[in-house]
Design a protein around this motif. Structure first.
Motif, mmCIF file in Angstrom:
data_model
loop_
_atom_site.group_PDB
_atom_site.id
_atom_site.type_symbol
_atom_site.label_atom_id
_atom_site.label_comp_id
_atom_site.label_asym_id
_atom_site.label_seq_id
_atom_site.Cartn_x
_atom_site.Cartn_y
_atom_site.Cartn_z
ATOM 1 N N ILE A 43 33.054 48.047 41.202
ATOM 2 C CA ILE A 43 33.301 46.772 40.561
ATOM 3 C C ILE A 43 34.606 46.199 41.133
ATOM 4 O O ILE A 43 35.551 46.942 41.372
ATOM 5 C CB ILE A 43 33.363 46.971 39.035
ATOM 6 C CG1 ILE A 43 33.135 45.687 38.299
ATOM 7 C CG2 ILE A 43 34.625 47.588 38.578
ATOM 8 C CD1 ILE A 43 32.891 45.918 36.820
ATOM 9 N N SER A 44 34.618 44.907 41.386
ATOM 10 C CA SER A 44 35.823 44.258 41.929
ATOM 11 C C SER A 44 36.732 43.809 40.781
ATOM 12 O O SER A 44 36.319 43.767 39.616
ATOM 13 C CB SER A 44 35.427 43.044 42.773
ATOM 14 O OG SER A 44 34.939 41.999 41.944
ATOM 15 N N ILE A 45 37.956 43.452 41.127
ATOM 16 C CA ILE A 45 38.897 42.939 40.129
ATOM 17 C C ILE A 45 38.313 41.698 39.462
ATOM 18 O O ILE A 45 38.394 41.536 38.239
ATOM 19 C CB ILE A 45 40.263 42.621 40.771
ATOM 20 C CG1 ILE A 45 40.953 43.907 41.231
ATOM 21 C CG2 ILE A 45 41.155 41.842 39.808
ATOM 22 C CD1 ILE A 45 42.230 43.688 42.033
ATOM 23 N N GLN A 46 37.707 40.815 40.257
ATOM 24 C CA GLN A 46 37.144 39.581 39.713
ATOM 25 C C GLN A 46 35.959 39.866 38.788
ATOM 26 O O GLN A 46 35.814 39.233 37.744
ATOM 27 C CB GLN A 46 36.728 38.634 40.844
ATOM 28 C CG GLN A 46 37.877 38.109 41.660
ATOM 29 C CD GLN A 46 38.340 39.076 42.757
ATOM 30 O OE1 GLN A 46 37.740 40.126 42.996
ATOM 31 N NE2 GLN A 46 39.434 38.734 43.400
ATOM 32 N N GLN A 47 35.114 40.826 39.166
ATOM 33 C CA GLN A 47 33.991 41.205 38.300
ATOM 34 C C GLN A 47 34.509 41.809 37.001
ATOM 35 O O GLN A 47 33.990 41.514 35.914
ATOM 36 C CB GLN A 47 33.074 42.193 39.025
ATOM 37 C CG GLN A 47 32.298 41.585 40.158
ATOM 38 C CD GLN A 47 31.557 42.633 40.981
ATOM 39 O OE1 GLN A 47 31.652 43.834 40.730
ATOM 40 N NE2 GLN A 47 30.817 42.176 41.975
ATOM 41 N N PHE A 48 35.539 42.630 37.106
ATOM 42 C CA PHE A 48 36.158 43.209 35.919
ATOM 43 C C PHE A 48 36.695 42.104 35.020
ATOM 44 O O PHE A 48 36.531 42.150 33.798
ATOM 45 C CB PHE A 48 37.287 44.165 36.320
ATOM 46 C CG PHE A 48 38.053 44.697 35.148
ATOM 47 C CD1 PHE A 48 37.545 45.726 34.369
ATOM 48 C CD2 PHE A 48 39.288 44.163 34.807
ATOM 49 C CE1 PHE A 48 38.237 46.204 33.275
ATOM 50 C CE2 PHE A 48 39.987 44.628 33.716
ATOM 51 C CZ PHE A 48 39.463 45.655 32.943
ATOM 52 N N ASN A 49 37.310 41.089 35.618
ATOM 53 C CA ASN A 49 37.852 39.958 34.863
ATOM 54 C C ASN A 49 36.740 39.233 34.104
ATOM 55 O O ASN A 49 36.889 38.920 32.917
ATOM 56 C CB ASN A 49 38.588 39.023 35.811
ATOM 57 C CG ASN A 49 39.427 37.964 35.123
ATOM 58 O OD1 ASN A 49 39.676 36.922 35.696
ATOM 59 N ND2 ASN A 49 39.874 38.199 33.919
ATOM 60 N N SER A 73 41.995 34.677 38.653
ATOM 61 C CA SER A 73 41.957 34.070 39.986
ATOM 62 C C SER A 73 41.046 32.852 39.954
ATOM 63 O O SER A 73 39.831 32.976 39.838
ATOM 64 C CB SER A 73 41.437 35.077 41.016
ATOM 65 O OG SER A 73 41.238 34.446 42.256
ATOM 66 N N LYS A 74 41.636 31.688 40.058
ATOM 67 C CA LYS A 74 40.859 30.444 40.008
ATOM 68 C C LYS A 74 40.061 30.228 41.295
ATOM 69 O O LYS A 74 39.240 29.342 41.384
ATOM 70 C CB LYS A 74 41.775 29.240 39.772
ATOM 71 C CG LYS A 74 42.595 29.323 38.503
ATOM 72 C CD LYS A 74 41.729 29.361 37.274
ATOM 73 C CE LYS A 74 42.583 29.411 36.022
ATOM 74 N NZ LYS A 74 41.878 29.800 34.856
ATOM 75 N N MET A 75 40.308 31.045 42.310
ATOM 76 C CA MET A 75 39.610 30.913 43.589
ATOM 77 C C MET A 75 38.256 31.642 43.581
ATOM 78 O O MET A 75 37.526 31.583 44.542
ATOM 79 C CB MET A 75 40.475 31.478 44.729
ATOM 80 C CG MET A 75 41.843 30.815 44.849
ATOM 81 S SD MET A 75 41.752 29.042 45.091
ATOM 82 C CE MET A 75 41.167 28.988 46.761
ATOM 83 N N SER A 76 37.960 32.322 42.509
ATOM 84 C CA SER A 76 36.723 33.105 42.440
ATOM 85 C C SER A 76 35.501 32.203 42.312
ATOM 86 O O SER A 76 35.541 31.177 41.645
ATOM 87 C CB SER A 76 36.764 34.048 41.238
ATOM 88 O OG SER A 76 37.832 34.932 41.354
ATOM 89 N N ASN A 77 34.400 32.618 42.931
ATOM 90 C CA ASN A 77 33.119 31.941 42.794
ATOM 91 C C ASN A 77 32.404 32.585 41.605
ATOM 92 O O ASN A 77 31.774 33.631 41.731
ATOM 93 C CB ASN A 77 32.309 32.083 44.084
ATOM 94 C CG ASN A 77 30.980 31.383 44.003
ATOM 95 O OD1 ASN A 77 30.425 31.177 42.932
ATOM 96 N ND2 ASN A 77 30.455 31.025 45.153
#
Length: 148
Positions: A43-49, A73-77
């Protein structure tokens, strides 16, 4: 070459630039440590978020814009992240019955289970990252960071 190497060469770097470089290096180090902690769970940091945001909904669904607003991270898709979490069975996606244009995303039992597994190890990782600071210094650091 890192900031310390540049300083040793006696190259004059303006304080504001050196501060930004230090903050960037610290941010990268934190991301590295947290990514390493999450890697066994694939799992990535963004997925965890995203999963953390959905867990915070306490059983209520969220739409993509709500998730996006709360992302660190507002840059995440967000759409891509939700798609990956769907494939892993950690979230569900449904069309809202009242508004068919609205997509509702909800954390699944599997998603909650994976977060519960991660919680302890992430807590320890965060403690390790900050182990060189005492409680007073952490309060002071938070006060300074709040100025952003």
């Amino acid at each position: 070459m890192n900031v310390e190497d540049i300083i040793k060469t006696n190259i004059k770097i303006p304080l504001h630039k050196r501060t930004i470089i230090h903050l960037s290096l610290v941010m990268n180090k934190i991301d590295e440590e947290v990514s390493t902690c999450l890697k066994p769970y694939e799992i990535s940091i963004q997925q965890f978020n995203v999963l953390s945001i959905l867990r915070g909904q306490k059983g209520n669904p969220a739409n993509l814009s709500t998730i996006n607003e709360r992302m660190v991270s507002k840059m995440s898709n967000t759409t891509r992240l939700v798609d990956k979490l769907l494939l892993k069975g950690f979230v569900s996606r449904n069309i809202c019955k009242q508004n068919r244009r609205k997509i509702e995303i909800q954390i699944t039992k599997e998603g909650i289970k994976i977060l519960e597994q991660i919680d302890g190890i992430l807590f320890e990782t965060e403690k390790k990252i900050l182990e060189n600071f005492n409680e007073t210094e952490l309060h002071e650091l938070n006060t300074l960071l709040n100025k952003f």
